[in-house]
Design a protein around this motif. Structure first.
Motif, PDB file in Angstrom:
ATOM      1  N   ASP A  60       2.827   4.389  -1.453  1.00  0.00           N
ATOM      2  CA  ASP A  60       2.578   5.205  -2.632  1.00  0.00           C
ATOM      3  C   ASP A  60       3.900   5.523  -3.325  1.00  0.00           C
ATOM      4  O   ASP A  60       4.815   6.083  -2.711  1.00  0.00           O
ATOM      5  N   ASP A  64       0.811  -1.221   0.000  1.00  0.00           N
ATOM      6  CA  ASP A  64       0.000   0.000   0.000  1.00  0.00           C
ATOM      7  C   ASP A  64       0.844   1.270   0.000  1.00  0.00           C
ATOM      8  O   ASP A  64       0.320   2.383   0.086  1.00  0.00           O
ATOM      9  N   THR A  90       4.995   9.259  -3.404  1.00  0.00           N
ATOM     10  CA  THR A  90       5.407   9.718  -2.072  1.00  0.00           C
ATOM     11  C   THR A  90       6.800   9.209  -1.739  1.00  0.00           C
ATOM     12  O   THR A  90       7.633   9.933  -1.184  1.00  0.00           O
ATOM     13  N   THR A  98       4.420  -4.196  -8.840  1.00  0.00           N
ATOM     14  CA  THR A  98       3.897  -4.995  -7.738  1.00  0.00           C
ATOM     15  C   THR A  98       4.313  -6.448  -7.952  1.00  0.00           C
ATOM     16  O   THR A  98       4.158  -6.982  -9.062  1.00  0.00           O
TER      17      THR A  98
END
Length: 305
Positions: A70, A68, A73, A94
């Motif tokens: 980001d 999860d 970020t 992923t």
């Protein structure tokens, strides 16, 4: 459980700065791979000389983060931490557990440390250089635990153990590996002649990996592993702690108490510039303290008074 994987290419000289930044922003793991492995030009790292960093000249770093996390970020945090590095070529994807482990194992190559110590991934043949009677060969599957030999901190400790063995200071002795990770240092000590070893780590995954690797090498009866709160209190003639400088500082009294009088200790996980404070800290208990450098990383070793 899936992960967000970050990957980037860098040079050997840049690697410590990139890895430090990735760890600072919360990477769960950082893996170093040969950038030429997919070109057919990959090679085993055989380490002929003391002080040489066992890394490729061109590297691919892959870091795992929680699924999860980001990506944008993370990039902003990395650029803020070290704006002098090039973060424009970073890639994200992923991956599932099994995909990441398989890719890592496919590119993990045999490595040599010192004169006798070889770390060989379990899915590779033992190289010709390691097929001698006195070779100390550790077959390794790190899984998700830290410690494969590719990082300078681990390499520094492996060379130290190899040197102790050459001087007859490991034969028949008990060894404590504090922060054992994959068990690589404890297993190397056992293969180099230690009678028994204890591995301590606060990560249950590390204890499982260490026990599995000990069984893989046929020396599981000589290795015991414990969480810190379950560790039996004892003094050892040889202690190695490859953790972080802040932990080495906080655990100084504990680690000093684990070393028998006249015993040897090696401390690693220390960035260049952090060694002076630790040399002063451990001088309260140890003589002949010295610092050895490998790239941007340091090892401190000494003798217990």
């Amino acid at each position: 459980m899936p992960y967000l994987e970050l990957s980037l290419r860098c040079t050997e000289a840049e690697q410590p700065r990139y890895e430090n930044a990735l760890e600072d922003v919360g990477a769960l793991s950082v893996t170093l791979l040969d950038a030429d492995a997919d070109t057919g030009n990959e090679h085993a790292i055989l380490e002929p000389g003391v002080g040489e960093t066992p890394l490729w000249k061109s590297l691919v770093l892959t870091a795992l983060f929680d699924a999860d996390a980001d990506a944008l970020t993370l990039l902003a945090a990395l650029e803020a931490f070290d704006p002098g590095l090039d973060w424009t070529q970073v890639g994200f994807r992923t991956v599932a557990d099994e995909d990441w482990e398989r890719a890592w194992l496919d590119q993990f190559k045999p490595m040599r440390f010192g004169t006798r110590t070889f770390i060989v991934p379990w899915n590779h043949a033992v190289p010709d250089e390691a097929q001698t009677d006195d070779a100390a060969v550790v077959r390794l599957d790190p899984g998700l635990a830290f410690g494969s030999g590719t990082h300078p901190t681990t390499a520094l400790c492996l060379r130290w153990l190899d040197g102790l063995a050459a001087n007859g200071e490991l034969q028949g002795r008990q060894v404590l590996d504090f922060g054992c990770g994959s068990g690589i240092l404890a297993l190397a000590a056992l293969k180099l002649g230690a009678a028994g070893a204890v591995g301590v780590d606060n990560d249950p995954q590390a204890l499982l990996a260490s026990a599995d690797n000990a069984q893989r090498n046929g020396i599981d009866e000589r290795l015991r592993v414990f969480l810190p709160e379950e560790e039996p209190v004892a003094a050892y003639p040889v202690v190695v702690a490859n953790i972080l400088a802040s932990a080495l500082d906080a655990l100084a009294e504990t680690l000093a108490a684990r070393v028998a009088s006249g015993g040897r200790i090696a401390l690693s996980g220390i960035l260049k510039g952090q060694e002076d404070d630790l040399l002063v800290r451990y001088a309260a208990w140890f003589d002949a303290l010295q610092a050895t450098q490998d790239g941007d990383w340091m090892r401190i070793d000494g003798v217990r008074r």
